[in-house]
Design a protein around this motif. Structure first.
Motif, PDB file in Angstrom:
ATOM      1  N   MET A   1       0.848  -1.179   0.000  1.00 56.68           N
ATOM      2  CA  MET A   1       0.000   0.000   0.000  1.00 56.68           C
ATOM      3  C   MET A   1       0.893   1.242   0.000  1.00 56.68           C
ATOM      4  O   MET A   1       1.846   1.315   0.753  1.00 56.68           O
ATOM      5  CB  MET A   1      -0.898  -0.030   1.234  1.00 56.68           C
ATOM      6  N   LYS A   3       2.424   4.912   0.643  1.00 58.77           N
ATOM      7  CA  LYS A   3       2.487   5.802   1.801  1.00 58.77           C
ATOM      8  C   LYS A   3       2.422   7.242   1.317  1.00 58.77           C
ATOM      9  O   LYS A   3       2.772   7.563   0.188  1.00 58.77           O
ATOM     10  CB  LYS A   3       3.762   5.562   2.590  1.00 58.77           C
ATOM     11  N   PRO A 115      -0.577   5.284   5.469  1.00 54.39           N
ATOM     12  CA  PRO A 115      -0.903   4.510   4.274  1.00 54.39           C
ATOM     13  C   PRO A 115      -2.176   5.062   3.632  1.00 54.39           C
ATOM     14  O   PRO A 115      -3.060   5.564   4.326  1.00 54.39           O
ATOM     15  CB  PRO A 115      -1.128   3.097   4.828  1.00 54.39           C
ATOM     16  N   ALA A 116      -2.244   4.968   2.318  1.00 56.24           N
ATOM     17  CA  ALA A 116      -3.385   5.528   1.608  1.00 56.24           C
ATOM     18  C   ALA A 116      -3.884   4.571   0.539  1.00 56.24           C
ATOM     19  O   ALA A 116      -3.115   3.799  -0.036  1.00 56.24           O
ATOM     20  CB  ALA A 116      -3.005   6.855   0.966  1.00 56.24           C
ATOM     21  N   ASP A 117      -5.172   4.650   0.280  1.00 61.50           N
ATOM     22  CA  ASP A 117      -5.790   3.919  -0.817  1.00 61.50           C
ATOM     23  C   ASP A 117      -6.328   4.956  -1.784  1.00 61.50           C
ATOM     24  O   ASP A 117      -7.231   5.724  -1.445  1.00 61.50           O
ATOM     25  CB  ASP A 117      -6.908   3.020  -0.292  1.00 61.50           C
ATOM     26  N   ASP A 119      -8.258   5.694  -5.170  1.00 64.61           N
ATOM     27  CA  ASP A 119      -9.215   5.104  -6.104  1.00 64.61           C
ATOM     28  C   ASP A 119      -9.518   6.131  -7.195  1.00 64.61           C
ATOM     29  O   ASP A 119     -10.357   7.018  -7.004  1.00 64.61           O
ATOM     30  CB  ASP A 119     -10.484   4.700  -5.354  1.00 64.61           C
ATOM     31  N   ILE A 125      -9.609   9.251  -2.032  1.00 65.05           N
ATOM     32  CA  ILE A 125      -8.393   8.815  -1.352  1.00 65.05           C
ATOM     33  C   ILE A 125      -8.782   8.570   0.096  1.00 65.05           C
ATOM     34  O   ILE A 125      -9.500   9.372   0.711  1.00 65.05           O
ATOM     35  CB  ILE A 125      -7.229   9.826  -1.478  1.00 65.05           C
ATOM     36  N   THR A 126      -8.316   7.443   0.613  1.00 65.91           N
ATOM     37  CA  THR A 126      -8.652   7.053   1.981  1.00 65.91           C
ATOM     38  C   THR A 126      -7.383   6.915   2.803  1.00 65.91           C
ATOM     39  O   THR A 126      -6.432   6.266   2.371  1.00 65.91           O
ATOM     40  CB  THR A 126      -9.408   5.705   1.989  1.00 65.91           C
ATOM     41  N   ASN A 127      -7.378   7.543   3.953  1.00 61.56           N
ATOM     42  CA  ASN A 127      -6.317   7.339   4.926  1.00 61.56           C
ATOM     43  C   ASN A 127      -6.670   6.042   5.639  1.00 61.56           C
ATOM     44  O   ASN A 127      -7.607   6.002   6.433  1.00 61.56           O
ATOM     45  CB  ASN A 127      -6.246   8.509   5.909  1.00 61.56           C
ATOM     46  N   THR A 128      -5.940   4.970   5.335  1.00 62.46           N
ATOM     47  CA  THR A 128      -6.306   3.671   5.899  1.00 62.46           C
ATOM     48  C   THR A 128      -5.961   3.556   7.380  1.00 62.46           C
ATOM     49  O   THR A 128      -6.442   2.646   8.044  1.00 62.46           O
ATOM     50  CB  THR A 128      -5.681   2.519   5.089  1.00 62.46           C
ATOM     51  N   GLN A 133     -12.004   9.357   4.447  1.00 67.64           N
ATOM     52  CA  GLN A 133     -12.019   9.327   2.992  1.00 67.64           C
ATOM     53  C   GLN A 133     -12.374  10.706   2.452  1.00 67.64           C
ATOM     54  O   GLN A 133     -13.294  11.354   2.940  1.00 67.64           O
ATOM     55  CB  GLN A 133     -13.049   8.303   2.497  1.00 67.64           C
TER      56      GLN A 133
END
Length: 188
Positions: A1, A3, A115-117, A119, A125-128, A133
Protein backbone atom coordinates in the motif's frame (compact mmCIF):
# COMPACT_ATOMS: atom_id res chain seq x y z
CA UNK A 1 0.00 0.00 0.00
CA UNK A 2 1.40 3.42 -0.90
CA UNK A 3 2.49 5.80 1.80
CA UNK A 4 1.88 9.52 1.94
CA UNK A 5 4.63 12.12 2.20
CA UNK A 6 3.17 15.34 3.56
CA UNK A 7 4.61 18.69 2.45
CA UNK A 8 2.01 20.89 4.11
CA UNK A 9 3.32 24.30 3.11
CA UNK A 10 1.59 26.30 0.37
CA UNK A 11 3.51 27.59 -2.68
CA UNK A 12 6.13 24.85 -2.98
CA UNK A 13 7.90 25.94 -6.14
CA UNK A 14 9.65 24.03 -8.88
CA UNK A 15 13.07 25.03 -7.53
CA UNK A 16 12.21 23.20 -4.32
CA UNK A 17 10.88 20.18 -6.22
CA UNK A 18 14.10 19.98 -8.29
CA UNK A 19 16.80 22.56 -7.57
CA UNK A 20 18.06 24.44 -10.63
CA UNK A 21 21.64 23.31 -10.01
CA UNK A 22 20.58 19.78 -11.03
CA UNK A 23 19.01 20.74 -14.35
CA UNK A 24 21.90 19.40 -16.37
CA UNK A 25 19.91 16.39 -17.55
CA UNK A 26 16.43 15.35 -18.58
CA UNK A 27 16.91 11.74 -17.45
CA UNK A 28 14.30 11.00 -14.79
CA UNK A 29 16.45 8.54 -12.84
CA UNK A 30 19.16 11.20 -12.50
CA UNK A 31 16.73 13.95 -11.54
CA UNK A 32 15.05 11.62 -9.04
CA UNK A 33 18.18 11.61 -6.87
CA UNK A 34 17.55 15.28 -6.06
CA UNK A 35 13.74 15.37 -5.81
CA UNK A 36 12.59 17.69 -3.00
CA UNK A 37 16.22 18.04 -1.88
CA UNK A 38 15.98 21.67 -0.76
CA UNK A 39 12.75 21.00 1.12
CA UNK A 40 13.57 17.60 2.65
CA UNK A 41 17.05 16.10 2.13
CA UNK A 42 15.87 12.62 3.21
CA UNK A 43 12.82 12.40 0.93
CA UNK A 44 14.52 10.29 -1.76
CA UNK A 45 15.69 7.84 0.91
CA UNK A 46 12.10 7.30 2.13
CA UNK A 47 10.01 7.40 -1.02
CA UNK A 48 8.99 4.09 -2.57
CA UNK A 49 7.43 3.38 -5.97
CA UNK A 50 3.73 4.21 -5.86
CA UNK A 51 3.95 6.63 -2.93
CA UNK A 52 1.90 9.82 -2.91
CA UNK A 53 2.82 13.40 -2.08
CA UNK A 54 0.25 15.46 -0.21
CA UNK A 55 0.99 19.17 -0.44
CA UNK A 56 -0.37 22.60 0.28
CA UNK A 57 -2.01 24.94 -2.22
CA UNK A 58 -0.35 26.25 -5.39
CA UNK A 59 2.04 23.30 -5.64
CA UNK A 60 4.53 23.65 -8.50
CA UNK A 61 4.51 27.42 -8.76
CA UNK A 62 7.50 29.18 -10.25
CA UNK A 63 9.08 28.19 -13.51
CA UNK A 64 7.53 26.14 -16.27
CA UNK A 65 10.16 23.40 -16.20
CA UNK A 66 8.98 19.88 -16.84
CA UNK A 67 11.91 18.65 -14.78
CA UNK A 68 9.80 19.08 -11.63
CA UNK A 69 7.35 16.45 -12.88
CA UNK A 70 10.15 14.20 -14.17
CA UNK A 71 12.02 14.28 -10.86
CA UNK A 72 8.99 13.19 -8.85
CA UNK A 73 7.94 10.56 -11.34
CA UNK A 74 11.52 9.28 -11.53
CA UNK A 75 11.59 8.99 -7.73
CA UNK A 76 8.57 6.69 -7.91
CA UNK A 77 5.87 9.14 -6.83
CA UNK A 78 2.54 8.03 -8.30
CA UNK A 79 0.63 11.25 -7.67
CA UNK A 80 0.66 14.63 -5.99
CA UNK A 81 -2.53 15.65 -4.23
CA UNK A 82 -3.03 19.26 -3.23
CA UNK A 83 -5.90 21.74 -2.89
CA UNK A 84 -4.76 23.25 -6.21
CA UNK A 85 -1.72 23.54 -8.46
CA UNK A 86 0.11 26.20 -10.36
CA UNK A 87 -1.46 26.09 -13.81
CA UNK A 88 1.75 25.32 -15.72
CA UNK A 89 2.70 22.50 -13.32
CA UNK A 90 -0.77 21.00 -13.65
CA UNK A 91 -0.54 21.04 -17.45
CA UNK A 92 2.99 19.64 -17.41
CA UNK A 93 1.69 16.83 -15.22
CA UNK A 94 -1.03 15.93 -17.70
CA UNK A 95 1.35 16.20 -20.66
CA UNK A 96 3.79 13.86 -18.95
CA UNK A 97 1.21 11.33 -17.80
CA UNK A 98 1.61 12.21 -14.13
CA UNK A 99 -1.31 12.54 -11.71
CA UNK A 100 -1.90 15.94 -10.10
CA UNK A 101 -5.12 15.61 -8.11
CA UNK A 102 -7.00 18.52 -6.54
CA UNK A 103 -8.54 17.84 -3.15
CA UNK A 104 -9.62 20.28 -0.46
CA UNK A 105 -8.70 19.33 3.10
CA UNK A 106 -6.03 16.85 2.01
CA UNK A 107 -3.21 18.24 4.16
CA UNK A 108 -5.31 18.01 7.32
CA UNK A 109 -6.36 14.40 6.55
CA UNK A 110 -2.88 12.83 6.53
CA UNK A 111 0.28 12.62 8.58
CA UNK A 112 3.63 11.84 7.05
CA UNK A 113 3.91 8.08 6.49
CA UNK A 114 0.18 7.30 6.62
CA UNK A 115 -0.90 4.51 4.27
CA UNK A 116 -3.39 5.53 1.61
CA UNK A 117 -5.79 3.92 -0.82
CA UNK A 118 -6.15 5.96 -4.02
CA UNK A 119 -9.21 5.10 -6.10
CA UNK A 120 -9.03 6.97 -9.42
CA UNK A 121 -12.27 5.50 -10.72
CA UNK A 122 -14.20 6.38 -7.58
CA UNK A 123 -12.42 9.71 -7.15
CA UNK A 124 -11.44 9.08 -3.56
CA UNK A 125 -8.39 8.81 -1.35
CA UNK A 126 -8.65 7.05 1.98
CA UNK A 127 -6.32 7.34 4.93
CA UNK A 128 -6.31 3.67 5.90
CA UNK A 129 -4.89 4.48 9.34
CA UNK A 130 -7.84 6.70 10.30
CA UNK A 131 -10.49 5.57 7.81
CA UNK A 132 -11.04 9.14 6.64
CA UNK A 133 -12.02 9.33 2.99
CA UNK A 134 -11.87 12.42 0.82
CA UNK A 135 -13.18 13.04 -2.67
CA UNK A 136 -10.92 14.74 -5.19
CA UNK A 137 -11.77 16.59 -8.38
CA UNK A 138 -12.41 13.89 -10.99
CA UNK A 139 -9.58 13.28 -13.41
CA UNK A 140 -10.79 13.88 -16.98
CA UNK A 141 -10.78 10.69 -19.04
CA UNK A 142 -8.42 12.36 -21.49
CA UNK A 143 -5.85 12.91 -18.72
CA UNK A 144 -6.23 9.30 -17.59
CA UNK A 145 -5.71 8.11 -21.16
CA UNK A 146 -2.56 10.24 -21.47
CA UNK A 147 -1.35 8.95 -18.09
CA UNK A 148 -1.96 5.34 -19.10
CA UNK A 149 -0.05 5.88 -22.37
CA UNK A 150 2.92 7.32 -20.47
CA UNK A 151 2.58 10.93 -21.58
CA UNK A 152 1.28 13.14 -24.37
CA UNK A 153 3.80 12.08 -27.02
CA UNK A 154 3.17 8.40 -26.39
CA UNK A 155 -0.57 9.02 -26.43
CA UNK A 156 -0.32 10.79 -29.79
CA UNK A 157 1.80 8.01 -31.24
CA UNK A 158 -0.61 5.32 -30.11
CA UNK A 159 -3.92 7.01 -30.85
CA UNK A 160 -3.64 9.61 -33.55
CA UNK A 161 -1.15 8.31 -36.12
CA UNK A 162 -3.84 6.88 -38.42
CA UNK A 163 -5.96 10.03 -38.11
CA UNK A 164 -2.98 12.25 -38.86
CA UNK A 165 -2.06 10.18 -41.90
CA UNK A 166 -5.64 10.36 -43.20
CA UNK A 167 -5.76 14.15 -43.11
CA UNK A 168 -5.54 15.93 -46.44
CA UNK A 169 -5.92 19.48 -47.58
CA UNK A 170 -9.29 18.45 -49.02
CA UNK A 171 -10.72 17.77 -45.58
CA UNK A 172 -14.30 18.97 -45.02
CA UNK A 173 -13.17 22.05 -43.09
CA UNK A 174 -11.24 23.35 -46.11
CA UNK A 175 -14.22 22.96 -48.46
CA UNK A 176 -16.21 25.89 -47.13
CA UNK A 177 -16.53 27.61 -50.52
CA UNK A 178 -14.34 30.61 -49.82
CA UNK A 179 -12.14 30.26 -52.90
CA UNK A 180 -9.26 28.66 -51.02
CA UNK A 181 -7.30 25.65 -52.24
CA UNK A 182 -9.09 22.47 -51.32
CA UNK A 183 -12.32 23.18 -53.13
CA UNK A 184 -13.36 20.78 -55.84
CA UNK A 185 -13.34 23.57 -58.42
CA UNK A 186 -11.38 26.77 -58.52
CA UNK A 187 -13.37 29.84 -59.51
CA UNK A 188 -11.77 32.33 -61.90
Amino acid sequence: MPKVHVFARDHINTDEIIPARHLTTDVESELAKYAMEDYDKDFVKRVQPGDIIVAGADFGCGSSREHAVWALRGAGVAAVIAPNFARIYYRNSINNGFLALECDGIVEAFQDGDPADLDLTGGTITNTRTGQQLTFVPVPQFALDVQQAGGWLEYMKANDQAALEAETLNAHSTQAGHGHPGQEEQHA
